[in-house]
Design a protein around this motif. Structure first.
Motif, PDB file in Angstrom:
ATOM      1  N   ALA A  46      50.724  76.501 -38.843  1.00  0.00           N
ATOM      2  CA  ALA A  46      49.987  77.918 -37.920  1.00  0.00           C
ATOM      3  C   ALA A  46      49.252  77.099 -37.630  1.00  0.00           C
ATOM      4  CB  ALA A  46      48.542  78.753 -39.147  1.00  0.00           C
ATOM      5  N   ARG A  47      49.117  75.128 -37.695  1.00  0.00           N
ATOM      6  CA  ARG A  47      48.544  74.664 -36.823  1.00  0.00           C
ATOM      7  C   ARG A  47      49.050  74.095 -35.844  1.00  0.00           C
ATOM      8  NH1 ARG A  47      49.774  69.494 -35.073  1.00  0.00           N
ATOM      9  NH2 ARG A  47      47.730  68.627 -33.967  1.00  0.00           N
ATOM     10  N   ASP A  48      50.920  73.884 -36.039  1.00  0.00           N
ATOM     11  CA  ASP A  48      51.496  73.235 -35.431  1.00  0.00           C
ATOM     12  C   ASP A  48      52.460  74.502 -34.239  1.00  0.00           C
ATOM     13  OD1 ASP A  48      51.541  70.678 -36.532  1.00  0.00           O
ATOM     14  OD2 ASP A  48      53.469  71.308 -38.112  1.00  0.00           O
ATOM     15  N   GLN A  49      52.465  76.116 -34.678  1.00  0.00           N
ATOM     16  CA  GLN A  49      52.487  76.793 -33.950  1.00  0.00           C
ATOM     17  C   GLN A  49      51.485  77.168 -33.203  1.00  0.00           C
ATOM     18  OE1 GLN A  49      53.343  80.858 -36.197  1.00  0.00           O
ATOM     19  NE2 GLN A  49      55.607  80.676 -36.251  1.00  0.00           N
ATOM     20  N   GLN A  50      50.711  76.662 -33.522  1.00  0.00           N
ATOM     21  CA  GLN A  50      49.307  76.737 -31.951  1.00  0.00           C
ATOM     22  C   GLN A  50      49.342  75.830 -30.971  1.00  0.00           C
ATOM     23  OE1 GLN A  50      45.158  75.787 -33.195  1.00  0.00           O
ATOM     24  NE2 GLN A  50      44.701  77.338 -32.851  1.00  0.00           N
ATOM     25  N   GLN A  51      50.065  74.167 -31.699  1.00  0.00           N
ATOM     26  CA  GLN A  51      49.903  73.576 -30.496  1.00  0.00           C
ATOM     27  C   GLN A  51      51.224  73.886 -29.486  1.00  0.00           C
ATOM     28  OE1 GLN A  51      46.609  72.034 -31.474  1.00  0.00           O
ATOM     29  NE2 GLN A  51      48.045  70.123 -30.248  1.00  0.00           N
ATOM     30  N   LEU A  52      51.735  74.325 -30.253  1.00  0.00           N
ATOM     31  CA  LEU A  52      53.608  75.477 -29.070  1.00  0.00           C
ATOM     32  C   LEU A  52      53.117  75.526 -28.206  1.00  0.00           C
ATOM     33  CD1 LEU A  52      56.137  75.250 -32.354  1.00  0.00           C
ATOM     34  CD2 LEU A  52      55.538  73.390 -29.892  1.00  0.00           C
ATOM     35  N   GLU A  53      52.217  76.642 -28.262  1.00  0.00           N
ATOM     36  CA  GLU A  53      51.659  77.482 -27.826  1.00  0.00           C
ATOM     37  C   GLU A  53      50.441  77.235 -26.649  1.00  0.00           C
ATOM     38  OE1 GLU A  53      51.686  81.694 -26.286  1.00  0.00           O
ATOM     39  OE2 GLU A  53      52.035  80.881 -28.682  1.00  0.00           O
ATOM     40  N   ARG A  54      49.390  75.854 -26.891  1.00  0.00           N
ATOM     41  CA  ARG A  54      49.383  75.518 -26.367  1.00  0.00           C
ATOM     42  C   ARG A  54      49.760  74.866 -25.099  1.00  0.00           C
ATOM     43  NH1 ARG A  54      44.561  73.215 -29.802  1.00  0.00           N
ATOM     44  NH2 ARG A  54      43.151  74.823 -30.344  1.00  0.00           N
ATOM     45  N   PHE A  55      51.018  73.935 -25.649  1.00  0.00           N
ATOM     46  CA  PHE A  55      51.689  73.449 -24.977  1.00  0.00           C
ATOM     47  C   PHE A  55      52.786  74.105 -23.649  1.00  0.00           C
ATOM     48  CE2 PHE A  55      56.276  71.323 -23.741  1.00  0.00           C
ATOM     49  CZ  PHE A  55      55.996  70.079 -23.898  1.00  0.00           C
ATOM     50  N   LYS A  56      53.272  75.363 -24.658  1.00  0.00           N
ATOM     51  CA  LYS A  56      53.991  76.349 -23.317  1.00  0.00           C
ATOM     52  C   LYS A  56      53.010  76.708 -22.226  1.00  0.00           C
ATOM     53  CE  LYS A  56      55.651  81.416 -24.117  1.00  0.00           C
ATOM     54  NZ  LYS A  56      56.347  82.209 -24.658  1.00  0.00           N
ATOM     55  N   ASN A  57      51.928  77.661 -22.723  1.00  0.00           N
ATOM     56  CA  ASN A  57      51.063  77.837 -21.481  1.00  0.00           C
ATOM     57  C   ASN A  57      50.163  76.830 -20.548  1.00  0.00           C
ATOM     58  OD1 ASN A  57      51.110  79.965 -22.837  1.00  0.00           O
ATOM     59  ND2 ASN A  57      48.986  79.811 -24.138  1.00  0.00           N
ATOM     60  N   ARG A  58      50.387  75.041 -21.004  1.00  0.00           N
ATOM     61  CA  ARG A  58      50.054  74.275 -20.375  1.00  0.00           C
ATOM     62  C   ARG A  58      50.563  74.048 -18.962  1.00  0.00           C
ATOM     63  NH1 ARG A  58      49.164  67.399 -21.483  1.00  0.00           N
ATOM     64  NH2 ARG A  58      48.565  67.271 -19.831  1.00  0.00           N
ATOM     65  N   TYR A  59      52.629  73.874 -19.506  1.00  0.00           N
ATOM     66  CA  TYR A  59      53.154  73.519 -18.626  1.00  0.00           C
ATOM     67  C   TYR A  59      54.570  75.130 -18.243  1.00  0.00           C
ATOM     68  CZ  TYR A  59      52.702  69.406 -20.676  1.00  0.00           C
ATOM     69  OH  TYR A  59      51.708  67.790 -20.406  1.00  0.00           O
ATOM     70  N   GLY A  60      53.562  76.699 -18.391  1.00  0.00           N
ATOM     71  CA  GLY A  60      54.284  77.267 -17.968  1.00  0.00           C
ATOM     72  C   GLY A  60      55.711  77.252 -18.279  1.00  0.00           C
ATOM     73  N   ILE A  61      55.766  77.089 -19.924  1.00  0.00           N
ATOM     74  CA  ILE A  61      57.266  76.996 -19.798  1.00  0.00           C
ATOM     75  C   ILE A  61      57.717  78.912 -20.119  1.00  0.00           C
ATOM     76  CG2 ILE A  61      58.850  76.418 -22.338  1.00  0.00           C
ATOM     77  CD1 ILE A  61      57.090  74.162 -22.049  1.00  0.00           C
ATOM     78  N   GLU A  62      58.621  78.695 -20.313  1.00  0.00           N
ATOM     79  CA  GLU A  62      59.187  80.484 -20.141  1.00  0.00           C
ATOM     80  C   GLU A  62      60.622  80.298 -21.740  1.00  0.00           C
ATOM     81  OE1 GLU A  62      60.299  82.233 -16.429  1.00  0.00           O
ATOM     82  OE2 GLU A  62      58.288  82.283 -15.727  1.00  0.00           O
ATOM     83  N   TYR A  63      61.163  79.292 -21.372  1.00  0.00           N
ATOM     84  CA  TYR A  63      61.937  79.012 -23.099  1.00  0.00           C
ATOM     85  C   TYR A  63      61.407  79.060 -24.063  1.00  0.00           C
ATOM     86  CZ  TYR A  63      61.307  73.994 -22.454  1.00  0.00           C
ATOM     87  OH  TYR A  63      61.325  72.996 -21.557  1.00  0.00           O
TER      88      TYR A  63
END
Length: 428
Positions: free
Chosen positions: A341-358
């Motif tokens: 759960a924690r690691d998925q949350q960090q991935l979500e933040r990473f995705k949003n920060r850089y506008g990642i669409e892949y």
């Protein structure tokens, strides 16, 4: 006597009435306190000199706090870098500067003057919480402090061949520094990346450099010998230490191994397969229809990794630019905790920060040996990030280890061009 009793009762009733009368304040209310006893209004906006108490000494950096409509925002200053923070929270005299994408924060309290903060920086690390005492004061003149009668050290301008020694042995690096008066800026390039935007000074025969971005706390110190050799120490966060030496060498980059030739494919036909969950818990596989006949980049990374964070906006741009031409990226994340759960949350933040669409897939924990075993198609993971390039038949064409970020200047631009050239070759 009856008249006396009535007079006393009348006086008591008058007293009770005045206690609840909103027209006049009691002598004990805050509005009648002397001004010196009133809490000083918080005014955070401006420049601050932040310091972490590293085991190697003061690790300084700048903090630019700005007033916003909803409160405050802040950036961390390292030379020319302006590193963002995710939020600044204020509760009375208590301040929290957050770096959500690194699972890190600074918690501090203002002293009575309102000009000094004291507290602690903390970050979730591999199997532990990294922590260092923190202090900040208003104003940001010199990054490192030195006596008024200090002498500027001989120039360290140029390229230096460096050797670092820690408990695991020796490693090579290249230092690139520019000096103007006492002020020094630069970085170290390693076989797998760099140490980002270092800034400091060269005074009294000593070089001091530091960098901090919320997650990575670097402190370099060294003395320049009469023979022109730099000898010193490197401290990272609260636990890591290495000694280092360096000498001038304009050809020092030749000592670094080729980052395109550090990892080998282990499958006989150079084929690849993977199956990991995305942020919604859905299984994603290379055999999925959306990847068929697509040239691909498999990015082995971690949200905690400084070079991965430098690379992420570059990859996001490449994906948007070339996806309509048959190109796809998949991020394979190896995180610190193993807490899904924690690691998925960090991935979500990473995705949003850089506008990642892949797609970003949670592949495992950050142990390099275990990561290579989990993946199964490469002999080792030398560095995070590692980029595996696949042709349209999903066979490995090339592998690049590490990433030289914007702190390396022309090396960063050169690497971006190399990566883009590889993508173009795959889709044509």
């Amino acid at each position: 006597m009856k008249q006396s009793i009535l007079l006393i009762i009348a006086m008591l009733l008058a007293g009770c009435g005045s206690e609840h009368n909103g027209d006049s304040a009691s002598p004990q209310t805050k509005t009648d306190q002397p001004a010196a006893m009133q809490p000083k209004p918080i005014q955070l906006a401006g420049l601050w000199r932040g310091v972490l108490a590293s085991p190697g000494g003061e690790l300084p950096f700048g903090i630019q706090v700005s007033k916003t409509e909803s409160g405050y925002s802040a950036q961390i200053l390292n030379g020319s870098e302006r590193a963002d923070t995710s939020a600044v929270l204020v509760d009375g005299q208590h301040i929290e500067i957050q770096f959500d994408w690194y699972d890190a924060r600074i918690k501090a309290s203002l002293d009575a003057t309102g000009d000094v903060m004291n507290g602690q920086w903390s970050k979730t690390a591999a199997g532990a919480i990294s922590q260092l005492p923190f202090k900040a004061s208003r104003g940001y003149g010199h990054r490192f402090r030195f006596p008024a009668d200090s002498q500027v050290m001989s120039s360290v301008n140029g390229v230096w061949e460096a050797t670092f020694v820690d408990e695991d042995g020796e490693s090579v690096a290249v230092g690139e520094f520019s000096q103007s008066g006492p002020v020094v800026k630069g970085t170290f390039l390693t076989p797998t990346g760099d140490y980002r935007f270092l800034a400091g000074h060269a005074m009294n025969g000593e070089l001091k450099l530091s960098a901090f971005d919320g997650a990575h706390a670097f402190l370099f110190t060294a003395e320049l010998s009469d023979e022109g050799i730099l000898e010193g120490d490197f401290w990272s966060r609260d636990t890591y230490h290495a000694s280092w030496t360096a000498r001038r060498n304009d050809q020092a980059h030749e000592v670094l191994p080729d980052s395109w030739d550090m990892v080998a494919v282990t499958t006989e036909d150079h084929s690849v397969s993977f199956a990991f969950e995305d942020l919604n818990g859905q299984l994603v596989q290379l055999s999925d229809d959306r990847f068929q006949n697509k040239a691909m980049l498999l990015n082995i990374f971690g949200t905690w990794c400084p070079n991965c964070n430098d690379e992420a906006p570059v990859l996001a741009e490449f994906h948007q630019k070339y996806r309509d031409q048959g190109f796809e990226i998949v991020g394979l994340a190896f995180e610190y905790t193993g807490d899904k759960a924690r690691d998925q949350q960090q991935l979500e933040r990473f995705k949003n920060r850089y506008g990642i669409e892949y797609p970003l897939l949670l592949a495992g924990t950050n142990d390099k040996q275990q990561a290579a075993e989990v993946l199964g198609f490469i002999d080792q993971v030398v560095a995070y990030p590692t980029s595996v390039f696949l042709d349209r038949n999903h066979q490995v064409v090339n592998i690049h280890s590490g990433f030289a970020g914007p702190g390396t200047g022309e090396h960063y631009e050169k690497l971006k061009a190399e990566l883009e050239a590889q993508i173009k070759a795959l889709i044509n």
